[in-house]
Design a protein around this motif. Structure first.
Motif, PDB file in Angstrom:
ATOM      1  N   MET A   1       0.840  -1.178   0.000  1.00 60.95           N
ATOM      2  CA  MET A   1       0.000   0.000   0.000  1.00 60.95           C
ATOM      3  C   MET A   1       0.888   1.245   0.000  1.00 60.95           C
ATOM      4  O   MET A   1       1.785   1.390   0.817  1.00 60.95           O
ATOM      5  CB  MET A   1      -0.905  -0.010   1.223  1.00 60.95           C
ATOM      6  N   GLN A   2       0.641   2.124  -0.942  1.00 60.22           N
ATOM      7  CA  GLN A   2       1.435   3.333  -1.061  1.00 60.22           C
ATOM      8  C   GLN A   2       0.754   4.466  -0.291  1.00 60.22           C
ATOM      9  O   GLN A   2      -0.339   4.878  -0.623  1.00 60.22           O
ATOM     10  CB  GLN A   2       1.615   3.686  -2.527  1.00 60.22           C
ATOM     11  N   THR A   3       1.464   4.950   0.720  1.00 59.86           N
ATOM     12  CA  THR A   3       0.926   5.996   1.571  1.00 59.86           C
ATOM     13  C   THR A   3       1.949   7.114   1.732  1.00 59.86           C
ATOM     14  O   THR A   3       3.124   6.943   1.427  1.00 59.86           O
ATOM     15  CB  THR A   3       0.589   5.442   2.969  1.00 59.86           C
ATOM     16  N   LEU A   4       1.470   8.245   2.230  1.00 63.36           N
ATOM     17  CA  LEU A   4       2.385   9.351   2.523  1.00 63.36           C
ATOM     18  C   LEU A   4       3.429   8.935   3.546  1.00 63.36           C
ATOM     19  O   LEU A   4       4.593   9.331   3.455  1.00 63.36           O
ATOM     20  CB  LEU A   4       1.598  10.560   3.035  1.00 63.36           C
ATOM     21  N   THR A   5       3.020   8.131   4.507  1.00 64.87           N
ATOM     22  CA  THR A   5       3.949   7.680   5.536  1.00 64.87           C
ATOM     23  C   THR A   5       5.072   6.856   4.928  1.00 64.87           C
ATOM     24  O   THR A   5       6.257   7.064   5.245  1.00 64.87           O
ATOM     25  CB  THR A   5       3.212   6.852   6.611  1.00 64.87           C
ATOM     26  N   LEU A   6       4.731   5.928   4.053  1.00 65.01           N
ATOM     27  CA  LEU A   6       5.753   5.115   3.402  1.00 65.01           C
ATOM     28  C   LEU A   6       6.680   5.994   2.560  1.00 65.01           C
ATOM     29  O   LEU A   6       7.909   5.831   2.590  1.00 65.01           O
ATOM     30  CB  LEU A   6       5.108   4.038   2.524  1.00 65.01           C
ATOM     31  N   ILE A   9       9.051   7.772   4.833  1.00 64.71           N
ATOM     32  CA  ILE A   9      10.092   6.866   5.332  1.00 64.71           C
ATOM     33  C   ILE A   9      11.169   6.678   4.265  1.00 64.71           C
ATOM     34  O   ILE A   9      12.361   6.747   4.553  1.00 64.71           O
ATOM     35  CB  ILE A   9       9.482   5.516   5.759  1.00 64.71           C
ATOM     36  N   TYR A  10      10.735   6.434   3.022  1.00 68.24           N
ATOM     37  CA  TYR A  10      11.701   6.290   1.936  1.00 68.24           C
ATOM     38  C   TYR A  10      12.560   7.553   1.805  1.00 68.24           C
ATOM     39  O   TYR A  10      13.764   7.479   1.646  1.00 68.24           O
ATOM     40  CB  TYR A  10      10.993   6.032   0.609  1.00 68.24           C
ATOM     41  N   GLU A  11      11.908   8.685   1.883  1.00 71.89           N
ATOM     42  CA  GLU A  11      12.628   9.951   1.741  1.00 71.89           C
ATOM     43  C   GLU A  11      13.662  10.115   2.849  1.00 71.89           C
ATOM     44  O   GLU A  11      14.804  10.503   2.596  1.00 71.89           O
ATOM     45  CB  GLU A  11      11.619  11.097   1.756  1.00 71.89           C
ATOM     46  N   LYS A  16      15.073   8.768  -2.515  1.00 71.31           N
ATOM     47  CA  LYS A  16      14.288   9.875  -3.066  1.00 71.31           C
ATOM     48  C   LYS A  16      13.471   9.473  -4.290  1.00 71.31           C
ATOM     49  O   LYS A  16      12.317   9.874  -4.426  1.00 71.31           O
ATOM     50  CB  LYS A  16      15.197  11.055  -3.429  1.00 71.31           C
ATOM     51  N   GLU A  17      14.047   8.699  -5.195  1.00 67.84           N
ATOM     52  CA  GLU A  17      13.333   8.300  -6.407  1.00 67.84           C
ATOM     53  C   GLU A  17      12.115   7.436  -6.064  1.00 67.84           C
ATOM     54  O   GLU A  17      11.039   7.610  -6.629  1.00 67.84           O
ATOM     55  CB  GLU A  17      14.258   7.541  -7.365  1.00 67.84           C
ATOM     56  N   GLU A  18      12.301   6.504  -5.121  1.00 64.64           N
ATOM     57  CA  GLU A  18      11.203   5.640  -4.709  1.00 64.64           C
ATOM     58  C   GLU A  18      10.096   6.457  -4.051  1.00 64.64           C
ATOM     59  O   GLU A  18       8.908   6.230  -4.301  1.00 64.64           O
ATOM     60  CB  GLU A  18      11.705   4.548  -3.757  1.00 64.64           C
TER      61      GLU A  18
END
Length: 82
Positions: A1-6, A9-11, A16-18
């Motif tokens: 599930m793609q969320t702002l939280t995920l 976390i990636y950022e 950054k690209e993900e």
């Protein structure tokens, strides 16, 4: 599930690209999502600012072995993020 939280976390982990791809998917599903719009602008601007430079500095970083080179790299990082 793609969320702002995920994406956040990636950022924070330097992916950054993900993170950017997740923000774009969120915006496709919800075009009014202001947080995703801001993040896309921010990350897109960073990508343009450092285009091509990262690969050069990565090569330099991998080959560093002297204190002066570490100091030079540290100064570059400080300039890059300010």
């Amino acid at each position: 599930m793609q969320t702002l939280t995920l994406a956040n976390i990636y950022e924070l982990q330097g992916l950054k690209e993900e993170a950017l791809e997740i923000y774009k998917e969120i915006l496709k599903k919800d075009p009014s999502n202001g947080d995703a719009k801001i993040a896309i602008r921010r990350l897109s601007g960073m990508r343009k600012k450092f285009l091509g430079v990262n690969s050069e500095m990565k090569e330099f970083f991998v080959q560093m072995d002297e204190e002066a080179e570490f100091i030079q790299f540290e100064r570059w990082l400080m300039r890059a993020w300010n």
